[in-house]
Design a protein around this motif. Structure first.
Motif, PDB file in Angstrom:
ATOM      1  N   TYR A 242      15.560  92.655  63.485  1.00  0.00           N
ATOM      2  CA  TYR A 242      15.299  93.847  62.735  1.00  0.00           C
ATOM      3  C   TYR A 242      15.798  93.844  61.356  1.00  0.00           C
ATOM      4  O   TYR A 242      15.922  94.556  60.560  1.00  0.00           O
ATOM      5  CB  TYR A 242      16.005  95.183  63.413  1.00  0.00           C
ATOM      6  CG  TYR A 242      15.657  95.356  64.887  1.00  0.00           C
ATOM      7  CD1 TYR A 242      14.334  95.856  65.082  1.00  0.00           C
ATOM      8  CD2 TYR A 242      16.378  95.269  65.790  1.00  0.00           C
ATOM      9  CE1 TYR A 242      13.901  95.936  66.438  1.00  0.00           C
ATOM     10  CE2 TYR A 242      16.169  95.409  67.121  1.00  0.00           C
ATOM     11  CZ  TYR A 242      14.796  95.721  67.519  1.00  0.00           C
ATOM     12  OH  TYR A 242      14.656  95.998  68.852  1.00  0.00           O
ATOM     13  N   ARG A 243      16.157  92.629  60.870  1.00  0.00           N
ATOM     14  CA  ARG A 243      16.608  92.206  59.425  1.00  0.00           C
ATOM     15  C   ARG A 243      15.417  92.788  58.441  1.00  0.00           C
ATOM     16  O   ARG A 243      14.285  92.582  58.695  1.00  0.00           O
ATOM     17  CB  ARG A 243      16.880  90.918  59.250  1.00  0.00           C
ATOM     18  CG  ARG A 243      15.709  90.010  59.296  1.00  0.00           C
ATOM     19  CD  ARG A 243      16.220  88.331  59.239  1.00  0.00           C
ATOM     20  NE  ARG A 243      15.302  87.429  59.196  1.00  0.00           N
ATOM     21  CZ  ARG A 243      14.405  87.219  60.277  1.00  0.00           C
ATOM     22  NH1 ARG A 243      14.693  87.492  61.378  1.00  0.00           N
ATOM     23  NH2 ARG A 243      13.465  86.180  59.943  1.00  0.00           N
ATOM     24  N   PRO A 244      16.028  93.182  57.325  1.00  0.00           N
ATOM     25  CA  PRO A 244      15.215  93.750  56.273  1.00  0.00           C
ATOM     26  C   PRO A 244      14.283  92.600  55.792  1.00  0.00           C
ATOM     27  O   PRO A 244      14.929  91.356  55.308  1.00  0.00           O
ATOM     28  CB  PRO A 244      16.011  94.118  55.025  1.00  0.00           C
ATOM     29  CG  PRO A 244      17.197  94.426  55.794  1.00  0.00           C
ATOM     30  CD  PRO A 244      17.435  93.638  56.977  1.00  0.00           C
ATOM     31  N   ARG A 245      12.974  92.733  55.654  1.00  0.00           N
ATOM     32  CA  ARG A 245      12.097  91.677  54.886  1.00  0.00           C
ATOM     33  C   ARG A 245      11.963  91.722  53.538  1.00  0.00           C
ATOM     34  O   ARG A 245      11.059  91.071  53.022  1.00  0.00           O
ATOM     35  CB  ARG A 245      10.685  91.704  55.811  1.00  0.00           C
ATOM     36  CG  ARG A 245      10.850  91.854  57.135  1.00  0.00           C
ATOM     37  CD  ARG A 245      11.174  90.150  57.711  1.00  0.00           C
ATOM     38  NE  ARG A 245      11.346  90.155  59.423  1.00  0.00           N
ATOM     39  CZ  ARG A 245      11.537  89.041  59.944  1.00  0.00           C
ATOM     40  NH1 ARG A 245      11.592  87.912  59.111  1.00  0.00           N
ATOM     41  NH2 ARG A 245      11.512  89.023  61.171  1.00  0.00           N
ATOM     42  N   TYR A 246      12.374  92.803  52.955  1.00  0.00           N
ATOM     43  CA  TYR A 246      12.192  92.873  51.582  1.00  0.00           C
ATOM     44  C   TYR A 246      13.459  93.351  51.064  1.00  0.00           C
ATOM     45  O   TYR A 246      14.400  93.927  51.515  1.00  0.00           O
ATOM     46  CB  TYR A 246      11.144  93.975  51.348  1.00  0.00           C
ATOM     47  CG  TYR A 246      11.179  95.258  52.039  1.00  0.00           C
ATOM     48  CD1 TYR A 246      10.741  95.429  53.376  1.00  0.00           C
ATOM     49  CD2 TYR A 246      12.007  96.238  51.422  1.00  0.00           C
ATOM     50  CE1 TYR A 246      11.120  96.540  54.093  1.00  0.00           C
ATOM     51  CE2 TYR A 246      12.236  97.646  52.318  1.00  0.00           C
ATOM     52  CZ  TYR A 246      11.659  97.650  53.349  1.00  0.00           C
ATOM     53  OH  TYR A 246      11.923  98.739  54.092  1.00  0.00           O
ATOM     54  N   PRO A 247      13.926  93.409  49.666  1.00  0.00           N
ATOM     55  CA  PRO A 247      14.856  93.704  49.103  1.00  0.00           C
ATOM     56  C   PRO A 247      14.916  95.107  48.922  1.00  0.00           C
ATOM     57  O   PRO A 247      13.786  96.058  48.850  1.00  0.00           O
ATOM     58  CB  PRO A 247      14.721  93.146  47.605  1.00  0.00           C
ATOM     59  CG  PRO A 247      13.111  92.984  47.315  1.00  0.00           C
ATOM     60  CD  PRO A 247      12.814  92.595  48.661  1.00  0.00           C
TER      61      PRO A 247
END
Length: 1092
Positions: free
Chosen positions: A954-959
């Motif tokens: 579930y890590r962020p894929r965008y800043p």
């Protein structure tokens, strides 16, 4: 339709009605659990009809039937999330208020970049939709990794009051014909809180999620989810149990084929698809009017593609980040990776779209013919291609002029095939024609760096008839890209100002790179003075020292000594910038009377002569003779053997990092001294592509427009793109590079409107803020290209506003992974910040001085970076009071402690035996840990390891980007915004200031109460052994003695096991009153009775 507006508050029994001229606005249920379409509708309809006076025979027409038109969720003024419903009154019972009217519509549009699962590099995909125990299935797209369905399905909503608790699941399967089975390709889960009425629905492309930790998926699924109450729409036929292991594929022939499901085609789709089992939607469905749609503009907004995560984001969709896949210089960017082709040659500028320009360098001319009667010539050059024209400045009375000017014409805008370079003579009435040189664009060479620059050549001028004349012009003409060295200094056709085409205006719109000056902290330790001679020799001086560097002024405290040798020993701090042009001026003054000071002497020290240090070593002090501030007799000075002196320690502290920006958004953390710098850990590359949908910032020729440019700041390096004049959709396509020394830094990119061109607006000549973007380097993966469209959000006195979108391409490349990991073990700031720290007041004062120095230096560049731009990029006002920021920080703090609150609630449930099985398991685990205490820490760390591995998917894929909900910008009160935008000191009227002061007092009163309660608990702990209450202390001392004896003879594991079992005891053995230790502690005295 009747002209009534009906409002229902709290419950349907309270109705207010008023006659209005507009259409019906509807009925709003503010109850958190409203009876939307349940059995209570009949009672509500009876009361509504009675209120309208139309139970049997209406007074003004036929019976009015309440009809549900839509519903949703909102927040009231107290911040409570409520559900609302929108109703209208209809003269015909066309739409009956039954449960079957509300349906959830799902348009399955397409999928992209699916994972091949058939062993032949492809997949045969179909979609299964699950919602509220209902399941539908789409057709199968054979051998297609990018299938397109455009099919619609409708689910019955059985209980609208619990809709926000339901979830829509969409599964993509690969059909395997050989085994009549299916394999998993991915899924999407959408929460019911994100369902919207049909007019507000847009197509969203959701990244596919894994079903389990070992699943392997990729790609996106395009869905359009909405709610409708059109009774003409029938729910789709669900998948039967007999079809569980059998999936029908898409038919090959166009004749009707019978299927067990029914779908509706997309409303705006005109393309004929092969599947013919779908029932065509009735024509009147597209004409259905929703109440929400009546509140909007007559023309619906066009559908747009938004890339987002499947979990519902608290950020509105219009304010969210959008991922793009542009075609840049290195190839097509998909998922952060570049897909290259053989024909593409990568270069330095691979993060921007390659733009071709026609470059014309006008160097000089010689032997130009005289055109005036006097025999003089004031030549200048016009470079023309189609409708675009660039002009050099004219040089008076010069037959051999020198210009060395470069013109750049965007090739995509050129509508001509001939380039003309004309030499003219400047005249008062009409400029004279001297000669020209013509070029065919098909013959112009192409130059690609790192090729050497094209050498200019001499060209003979021609007259209007094409005859060679006297005079030659040195030119260089070539076609290049924005990677060309001449790009930044060139005059650009897309940035040409239609208002002012002079050379001064051209300098204001060029792209430039700036380097902020290296800043130093100046430490001045004023020790003492000796032999001061005041004006009145009958009294001792009340002396103090005033130090000044440029506009920075600091003073020591006045010292009333009983002699002429005052002692201060105070440190004064300043900020100085290289090169050191200013001097340190110290003045000893005597306070003769209130408001009247007299100068005793002065010392002037050049900063270039001051000693520099990079650590905490002791630097030597010096005595400086004080000079008289007035002219005195030279002979008298020779007779004086003694003079007043000042004892000082002055040094330039290079061991600190001079903070010239907000500490939360620092772009550089290195110390000033270069010998303390570490090697860089990576390279940061930024491609500023374009901006879209910008808000007009000015009016020109009766229409709104903007003259925009971008500014990026990271470390000492500032960049400014060229100004794109008169364009709300500017294309910059400029790429810049920075060295990265610390990952815990922030890149800031701002978009501003150039107000230096043309007439000044109502805001004077200050450049206007459009928006900015912050990107933290530590949130970027190494080697990945982030191509996102960032919304430009600005907080105005009227609320938050989207000013447009900025398209960026960002890549962080790591040069030394070991050095980057080593940085995480080092302090954030240099060593001197911890050895000799500054106070908070000193840091704020020094930061303000540093920003002023940087703004002054960059404002003297060409083109200048104005002071308002530097202050905006440096967040100079981030430390000022704001009720909105205070609320945002409070809710941030509450979200941090929400985990502890959840653990506390879970512990309470365990202790109260809400789930006996869980409580028993906790008993067993607790006894195991008590019996084997060496397993406690390994268990904790193993648990955190598993949580981290689980959260990896579930890590962020965008800043991260600015969040309006987190910033409390959506529900902020207008008065709080007005207070935030107020000047310092205030400029508002006294009554408003009094109201705000009272509000601040009430907030401070609550904080004061909380602080007092915390202090009370601490004083009660102190009173346990202070004998303030002799009986309580005697009880506690006796208890300590008995506890020491019991703990001495009893193993610790037994004590811990008994204490745990007592804490986890069954509720049957608990009492509602507080326990004995709590009662004892609350009776202990505190010092509150000693307060006035």
């Amino acid at each position: 339709m009747a002209d009534w507006s009906i409002l229902s508050i709290i419950n349907p029994k309270i109705l207010m009605m008023e006659k209005i001229t507009d259409k019906i606005n509807g009925i709003w249920f503010m109850d958190p659990n409203p009876p939307l379409v349940t059995s209570s509708v009949t009672l509500f309809y009876t009361k509504l009809s009675s209120k309208l006076g139309c139970t049997d025979t209406p007074k003004n027409g036929p019976v009015q039937y309440p009809v549900l038109r839509g519903y949703g969720y909102a927040s009231d003024t107290r911040g409570i999330r409520v559900q609302y419903a929108i109703w209208i009154l209809s003269t015909t019972p066309k739409y009956t208020m039954t449960v079957g009217n509300l349906k959830l519509g799902v348009d399955v549009i397409s999928a992209h970049n699916l994972l091949p699962k058939d062993g032949q590099g492809s997949s045969s995909a179909c979609v299964e939709l699950h919602f509220d125990s209902q399941r539908y299935r789409s057709t199968i797209k054979e051998k297609d990794l990018n299938p397109v369905w455009n099919e619609s399905f409708y689910f019955n909503i059985s209980e609208p009051s619990i809709l926000h608790n339901l979830t829509l699941d969409a599964y993509i399967y690969n059909n395997i014909k050989a085994t009549q089975s299916k394999s998993f390709l991915g899924k999407v889960s959408i929460s019911g809180t994100s369902f919207v009425p049909y007019p507000d629905a847009v197509i969203l492309h959701y990244p596919l999620e894994k079903r389990g930790i070992f699943s392997r998926v990729r790609g996106e699924l395009g869905l359009k989810v909405y709610i409708t109450d059109d009774p003409s729409i029938k729910s789709s036929t669900p998948v039967s149990s007999a079809m569980e292991n059998q999936v029908h594929s898409e038919p090959v022939h166009k004749e009707p084929v019978r299927h067990t499901f029914h779908t509706l085609p997309k409303r705006d789709n005109t393309e004929q698809h092969n599947h013919t089992s779908a029932i065509h939607e009735p024509s009147h469905h597209h004409e259905t009017k929703y109440m929400v749609d009546e509140m909007k503009a007559p023309e619906p907004m066009p559908q747009k593609l938004v890339h987002m995560h499947s979990v519902t984001s608290a950020q509105p969709v219009d304010y969210a980040l959008k991922e793009t896949s542009p075609f840049l210089g290195g190839g097509r960017v998909v998922g952060g990776r570049v897909i290259r082709t053989d024909r593409i040659t990568t270069g330095t500028y691979d993060l921007v779209e390659k733009m071709h320009f026609l470059f014309v360098r006008v160097v000089k001319a010689r032997d130009l013919p005289a055109m005036d009667i006097t025999g003089s010539l004031d030549p200048y050059v016009e470079v023309k291609i189609g409708n675009y024209k660039g002009v050099t400045k004219h040089i008076e009375k010069q037959e051999n002029p020198f210009w060395n000017v470069v013109f750049a014409f965007s090739k995509e805008r050129m509508q001509a095939s001939v380039l003309e370079v004309v030499v003219k003579d400047k005249d008062l009435v009409k400029d004279d024609y001297v000669g020209f040189v013509r070029f065919d664009l098909n013959e112009v060479p192409m130059r690609v760096p790192p090729d050497s620059p094209l050498a200019p050549e001499w060209y003979r001028l021609e007259d209007r008839k094409g005859m060679k004349i006297k005079g030659e012009l040195m030119l260089a003409v070539w076609i290049g890209t924005q990677a060309d060295e001449a790009f930044s200094d060139a005059w650009h056709s897309d940035a040409a100002s239609p208002i002012d085409s002079s050379a001064a205006a051209s300098a204001l719109i060029r792209s430039k790179v700036y380097h902020a000056p290296r800043l130093w902290y100046v430490r001045v330790n004023v020790v003492e003075a000796q032999d001061l001679i005041p004006t009145e020799k009958t009294r001792f001086p009340d002396a103090y020292v005033k130090a000044q560097i440029g506009n920075q002024v600091m003073r020591t405290k006045p010292v009333q000594s009983r002699n002429f040798n005052p002692l201060w020993n105070e440190d004064l701090f300043f900020v100085a910038a290289e090169p050191f042009d200013d001097h340190l001026v110290l003045t000893v003054e005597d306070r003769v009377a209130p408001g009247k000071d007299e100068i005793i002497g002065r010392v002037i020290i050049p900063l270039s002569m001051v000693e520099k240090r990079a650590d905490d070593r002791i630097f030597h002090s010096r005595w400086f003779n004080l000079e008289k501030p007035v002219v005195v007799d030279v002979d008298q000075l020779k007779k004086d053997k003694f003079s007043s002196r000042l004892h000082l320690r002055v040094c330039l502290d290079g061991g600190y990092h001079v903070l010239d920006e907000s500490t939360h958004y620092s772009s550089d953390l290195r110390p000033t001294a270069k010998q303390l710098w570490r090697p860089p850990i990576g390279i940061l590359e930024l491609g500023i592509l374009n901006a879209t949908g910008l808000h007009p910032m000015k009016t020109r020729d009766g229409r709104g427009t903007s003259d925009t440019y971008c500014v990026a700041k990271y470390g000492h390096k500032w960049i400014r793109t060229r100004t794109i004049v008169d364009n709300l959709f500017p294309k910059y396509n400029e790429q810049y590079t920075w060295e990265v020394f610390d990952p815990a830094t922030v890149l800031t990119v701002g978009v501003l409107d150039n107000s230096q061109l043309g007439e000044k607006g109502s805001n004077g000549n200050k450049d206007l803020k459009i928006g900015k973007v912050r990107i933290r380097i530590s949130t970027l993966e190494t080697g990945r290209i982030y191509t996102h469209s960032y919304p430009l959000l600005v907080l105005h006195p009227t609320g938050v506003k989207k000013m447009g979108e900025l398209h960026l391409a960002i890549r962080f490349s790591c040069t030394s992974y070991a050095n980057m990991l080593y940085i995480y073990s080092k302090p954030l700031l240099p060593k001197m910040h911890y050895v000799r720290p500054f106070t908070v007041m000193q840091l704020d004062m020094l930061r303000h001085q540093a920003v002023n120095i940087v703004a002054t230096r960059l404002g003297r560049a060409e083109p200048p970076l104005r002071k308002e731009v530097v202050e905006y990029m440096s967040d100079v006002d981030s430390h000022l009071w704001s009720m909105r920021r205070s609320k945002a920080n409070f809710f941030r703090l509450m979200s941090i402690f929400s985990g502890l609150f959840a653990v506390g609630k879970w512990s309470t449930d365990i202790c109260m035996w809400k789930n006996p099985v869980t409580t028993v398991l906790v008993h067993i685990l607790y006894l195991m840990l008590v019996s084997f205490p060496e397993l406690i820490l390994p268990t904790v760390f193993l648990y955190m390891f598993l949580i981290g591995i689980w959260n990896f998917r579930y890590r962020p894929r965008y800043p991260p980007h600015m969040n309006t909900k987190l910033s409390q910008a959506e529900s902020v009160h207008p008065d709080e915004l007005d207070e935030e935008f107020d000047t310092f000191p205030t400029s508002r009227n006294p009554d408003l200031i009094r109201m705000r002061y009272d509000r601040l007092r009430s907030v401070a009163g609550r904080i004061q109460t909380v602080v007092g309660d915390v202090a009370t608990q601490g004083e009660r702990f102190q009173s346990l052994l202070s004998w303030r209450d002799p009986r309580a202390t005697a009880i506690f001392v006796t208890f300590c003695l008995l506890a020491a004896l019991v703990l001495y003879v009893t193993p610790f594991q037994v004590i811990a096991a008994l204490a745990g079992i007592y804490m986890l005891r069954h509720p049957r053995f608990r009492y509602r009153v507080p326990s004995v230790p709590v009662n004892f502690f609350r009776r202990l005295p505190a010092r509150t009775d000693s307060l006035l």
